[in-house]
Design a protein around this motif. Structure first.
Motif, PDB file in Angstrom:
ATOM      1  N   PRO A  46     -33.874  -5.395 -10.172  1.00 12.43           N
ATOM      2  CA  PRO A  46     -34.382  -6.539  -9.413  1.00 12.43           C
ATOM      3  C   PRO A  46     -34.718  -6.166  -7.975  1.00 12.43           C
ATOM      4  N   ASN A  47     -35.647  -6.869  -7.402  1.00  9.33           N
ATOM      5  CA  ASN A  47     -35.982  -6.682  -5.998  1.00  9.33           C
ATOM      6  C   ASN A  47     -34.887  -7.328  -5.142  1.00  9.33           C
ATOM      7  N   LYS A  48     -34.382  -6.584  -4.166  1.00  8.89           N
ATOM      8  CA  LYS A  48     -33.255  -7.077  -3.362  1.00  8.89           C
ATOM      9  C   LYS A  48     -33.585  -8.368  -2.625  1.00  8.89           C
ATOM     10  N   GLU A  49     -34.822  -8.475  -2.145  1.00 11.54           N
ATOM     11  CA  GLU A  49     -35.225  -9.677  -1.416  1.00 11.54           C
ATOM     12  C   GLU A  49     -35.191 -10.917  -2.318  1.00 11.54           C
ATOM     13  N   GLU A  50     -35.583 -10.728  -3.582  1.00 15.97           N
ATOM     14  CA  GLU A  50     -35.565 -11.851  -4.524  1.00 15.97           C
ATOM     15  C   GLU A  50     -34.136 -12.314  -4.790  1.00 15.97           C
ATOM     16  N   VAL A  51     -33.220 -11.370  -4.891  1.00 23.87           N
ATOM     17  CA  VAL A  51     -31.825 -11.709  -5.149  1.00 23.87           C
ATOM     18  C   VAL A  51     -31.231 -12.465  -3.961  1.00 23.87           C
ATOM     19  N   LEU A  52     -31.606 -12.062  -2.749  1.00 22.47           N
ATOM     20  CA  LEU A  52     -31.089 -12.728  -1.548  1.00 22.47           C
ATOM     21  C   LEU A  52     -31.507 -14.193  -1.482  1.00 22.47           C
ATOM     22  N   LYS A  53     -32.614 -14.529  -2.125  1.00 21.56           N
ATOM     23  CA  LYS A  53     -33.131 -15.899  -2.093  1.00 21.56           C
ATOM     24  C   LYS A  53     -32.427 -16.821  -3.086  1.00 21.56           C
ATOM     25  N   LEU A  54     -31.615 -16.258  -3.968  1.00 25.47           N
ATOM     26  CA  LEU A  54     -30.939 -17.073  -4.969  1.00 25.47           C
ATOM     27  C   LEU A  54     -29.935 -18.021  -4.324  1.00 25.47           C
ATOM     28  N   MET A  55     -29.777 -19.185  -4.923  1.00 22.18           N
ATOM     29  CA  MET A  55     -28.787 -20.158  -4.457  1.00 22.18           C
ATOM     30  C   MET A  55     -27.390 -19.635  -4.769  1.00 22.18           C
ATOM     31  N   GLY A  56     -26.403 -20.111  -4.005  1.00 22.20           N
ATOM     32  CA  GLY A  56     -25.035 -19.648  -4.182  1.00 22.20           C
ATOM     33  C   GLY A  56     -24.497 -19.835  -5.587  1.00 22.20           C
ATOM     34  N   THR A  57     -24.718 -21.018  -6.164  1.00 22.93           N
ATOM     35  CA  THR A  57     -24.226 -21.284  -7.523  1.00 22.93           C
ATOM     36  C   THR A  57     -24.927 -20.402  -8.544  1.00 22.93           C
ATOM     37  N   GLU A  58     -26.217 -20.155  -8.328  1.00 25.33           N
ATOM     38  CA  GLU A  58     -26.975 -19.310  -9.253  1.00 25.33           C
ATOM     39  C   GLU A  58     -26.473 -17.867  -9.191  1.00 25.33           C
ATOM     40  N   LYS A  59     -26.155 -17.406  -7.982  1.00 22.15           N
ATOM     41  CA  LYS A  59     -25.619 -16.057  -7.824  1.00 22.15           C
ATOM     42  C   LYS A  59     -24.311 -15.909  -8.605  1.00 22.15           C
ATOM     43  N   MET A  60     -23.456 -16.908  -8.493  1.00 19.40           N
ATOM     44  CA  MET A  60     -22.168 -16.859  -9.167  1.00 19.40           C
ATOM     45  C   MET A  60     -22.348 -16.869 -10.677  1.00 19.40           C
ATOM     46  N   GLU A  61     -23.221 -17.738 -11.154  1.00 15.38           N
ATOM     47  CA  GLU A  61     -23.468 -17.832 -12.596  1.00 15.38           C
ATOM     48  C   GLU A  61     -24.034 -16.526 -13.142  1.00 15.38           C
ATOM     49  N   LEU A  62     -24.968 -15.932 -12.400  1.00 15.16           N
ATOM     50  CA  LEU A  62     -25.578 -14.684 -12.852  1.00 15.16           C
ATOM     51  C   LEU A  62     -24.559 -13.554 -12.892  1.00 15.16           C
ATOM     52  N   SER A  63     -23.754 -13.441 -11.826  1.00 19.13           N
ATOM     53  CA  SER A  63     -22.777 -12.348 -11.752  1.00 19.13           C
ATOM     54  C   SER A  63     -21.728 -12.470 -12.851  1.00 19.13           C
ATOM     55  N   GLU A  64     -21.373 -13.693 -13.216  1.00 18.42           N
ATOM     56  CA  GLU A  64     -20.359 -13.889 -14.254  1.00 18.42           C
ATOM     57  C   GLU A  64     -20.938 -13.840 -15.661  1.00 18.42           C
ATOM     58  N   SER A  65     -22.252 -13.970 -15.783  1.00 20.61           N
ATOM     59  CA  SER A  65     -22.878 -14.004 -17.104  1.00 20.61           C
ATOM     60  C   SER A  65     -23.023 -12.622 -17.729  1.00 20.61           C
ATOM     61  N   ILE A  66     -22.946 -11.567 -16.922  1.00 27.38           N
ATOM     62  CA  ILE A  66     -23.131 -10.210 -17.431  1.00 27.38           C
ATOM     63  C   ILE A  66     -21.767  -9.620 -17.762  1.00 27.38           C
ATOM     64  N   GLN A  67     -21.516  -9.444 -19.038  1.00 27.67           N
ATOM     65  CA  GLN A  67     -20.253  -8.913 -19.515  1.00 27.67           C
ATOM     66  C   GLN A  67     -20.507  -7.601 -20.248  1.00 27.67           C
ATOM     67  N   VAL A  68     -19.981  -6.514 -19.702  1.00 24.88           N
ATOM     68  CA  VAL A  68     -20.267  -5.177 -20.237  1.00 24.88           C
ATOM     69  C   VAL A  68     -19.069  -4.612 -20.986  1.00 24.88           C
ATOM     70  N   TYR A  69     -19.309  -4.256 -22.232  1.00 25.14           N
ATOM     71  CA  TYR A  69     -18.299  -3.595 -23.052  1.00 25.14           C
ATOM     72  C   TYR A  69     -18.637  -2.107 -23.135  1.00 25.14           C
ATOM     73  N   CYS A  70     -17.710  -1.253 -22.752  1.00 27.60           N
ATOM     74  CA  CYS A  70     -17.972   0.187 -22.708  1.00 27.60           C
ATOM     75  C   CYS A  70     -17.385   0.901 -23.915  1.00 27.60           C
ATOM     76  N   ILE A  71     -18.231   1.681 -24.563  1.00 30.11           N
ATOM     77  CA  ILE A  71     -17.856   2.499 -25.718  1.00 30.11           C
ATOM     78  C   ILE A  71     -17.904   3.958 -25.274  1.00 30.11           C
ATOM     79  N   ILE A  72     -16.764   4.619 -25.252  1.00 31.59           N
ATOM     80  CA  ILE A  72     -16.709   6.017 -24.814  1.00 31.59           C
ATOM     81  C   ILE A  72     -16.293   6.866 -26.016  1.00 31.59           C
ATOM     82  N   LEU A  73     -17.188   7.750 -26.441  1.00 30.81           N
ATOM     83  CA  LEU A  73     -16.954   8.578 -27.627  1.00 30.81           C
ATOM     84  C   LEU A  73     -16.254   9.867 -27.234  1.00 30.81           C
ATOM     85  N   VAL A  74     -15.081  10.125 -27.825  1.00 30.93           N
ATOM     86  CA  VAL A  74     -14.279  11.288 -27.424  1.00 30.93           C
ATOM     87  C   VAL A  74     -13.782  12.077 -28.636  1.00 30.93           C
TER      88      VAL A  74
END
Length: 317
Positions: A46-74
């Motif tokens: 994403p463009n940093k300037e576009e992210v800065l324009k996001l509303m506070g609630t939208e920023k929170m929702e976006l940051s919490e919506s991304i859930q990463v599960y890591c698979i490490i093969l060993v």
């Protein structure tokens, strides 16, 4: 009567004229054909300037919506790297599991009972999807020698829809195949994993055993399978077009940048928003952890628009 020499010259001229016509026709034909392009796409952070324009609630929702599960093969030979990854970057995943080829007493892992990396990857993705599809929407697959900055990964995925079939990383072209190199890590959206799991029931399109004649690496096998579902490799880049998934270490990239242009080492080396570096030793991982998360310039503050916090049970910053 025309002499034999004259006939020969006339034949030569006709032949040359014919060749010129054929060449021109060939160029005309080519000009109407679409130009050949790589099958992989180039997608950007994403463009940093576009992210800065996001509303506070939208920023929170976006940051919490991304859930990463890591698979490490060993595997057992990766024990020291396994330990380093376990105590460093993997704690920043929303959840990280180590999938091992066999049972190891030293660390807890999910045992796959296979030493074949392609079989291990298939089983790991299938198990991850079955057990975690309702909680995590992005799946990150890596080797233990890879160091990942999960916060940068989440930033990159900020406005990408996990219900779309994303297959992202550092792309490599091998003949007609574009694939994501596992050395830099592979990112799959929930929909992409869904399609891949469906393919596992179709051995004609996605066989568990590779070619008998020659061995194909697990990352190429994955790309070959996903291609049957219309999912193509996508090269991840920052807003300036620099790769963010790296298949080499920082040290190697700096050396290459110095050799190419000593006046532009930083600009020629790495993206400020890099997500992965590969080929690291256990000590290198600890150094990376120090540089990325612990070193601070006193009095200097960053004004990031979003905050991605590690899981509550993580003892890392």
């Amino acid at each position: 009567m025309i002499s034999e020499g004259g006939s020969f010259m006339r034949g030569m001229l006709i032949g040359v004229a014919f060749c010129i016509v054929i060449t021109l026709l060939g160029h005309i034909k080519l000009s109407h054909e679409p130009t050949t392009s790589h099958e992989h796409h180039h997608i950007h952070a994403p463009n940093k300037e576009e992210v800065l324009k996001l509303m506070g609630t939208e920023k929170m929702e976006l940051s919490e919506s991304i859930q990463v599960y890591c698979i490490i093969l060993v595997r057992p030979k990766d024990l020291s790297l396994w330990a380093a990854a376990r105590t460093t970057w993997s704690k920043h995943c929303d959840k990280a599991d180590f999938y091992s080829s066999e049972h190891m007493k030293v660390f807890d892992s999910i045992v796959l009972d296979s030493n074949d990396m392609w079989v291990m990857m298939r089983k790991a993705i299938q198990m991850a999807y079955k057990n975690h599809k309702d909680k995590y929407n992005w799946f990150f697959i890596s080797q233990p020698s890879t160091f990942a900055i999960i916060e940068n990964l989440k930033y990159f995925l900020l406005k990408k829809d996990p219900s779309e079939p994303f297959y992202i990383g550092h792309t490599v072209k091998d003949g007609d195949l574009d694939y994501v190199n596992i050395a830099g890590g592979i990112v799959l959206s929930l929909e992409c994993v869904n399609r891949f799991v469906d393919l596992m029931n179709k051995p004609d399109k996605c066989p568990e055993t590779g070619s008998i004649i020659w061995k194909v690496s697990e990352d190429k096998q994955l790309a070959m399978c996903l291609k049957h579902k219309g999912v193509l490799a996508e090269n991840a880049e920052d807003s300036e077009g620099k790769n963010v998934f790296n298949t080499k270490s920082v040290g190697t990239l700096i050396k290459e940048a110095m050799a190419n242009d000593p006046q532009k080492v930083v600009e020629g080396c790495c993206s400020d928003m890099a997500i992965t570096f590969s080929g690291l030793s256990p000590n290198n991982m600890q150094v990376m952890m120090y540089g990325v998360y612990r070193l601070r310039a006193y009095g200097h503050s960053f004004n990031d628009a979003l905050v991605f916090l590690p899981p509550p049970n993580s003892d890392n910053d």
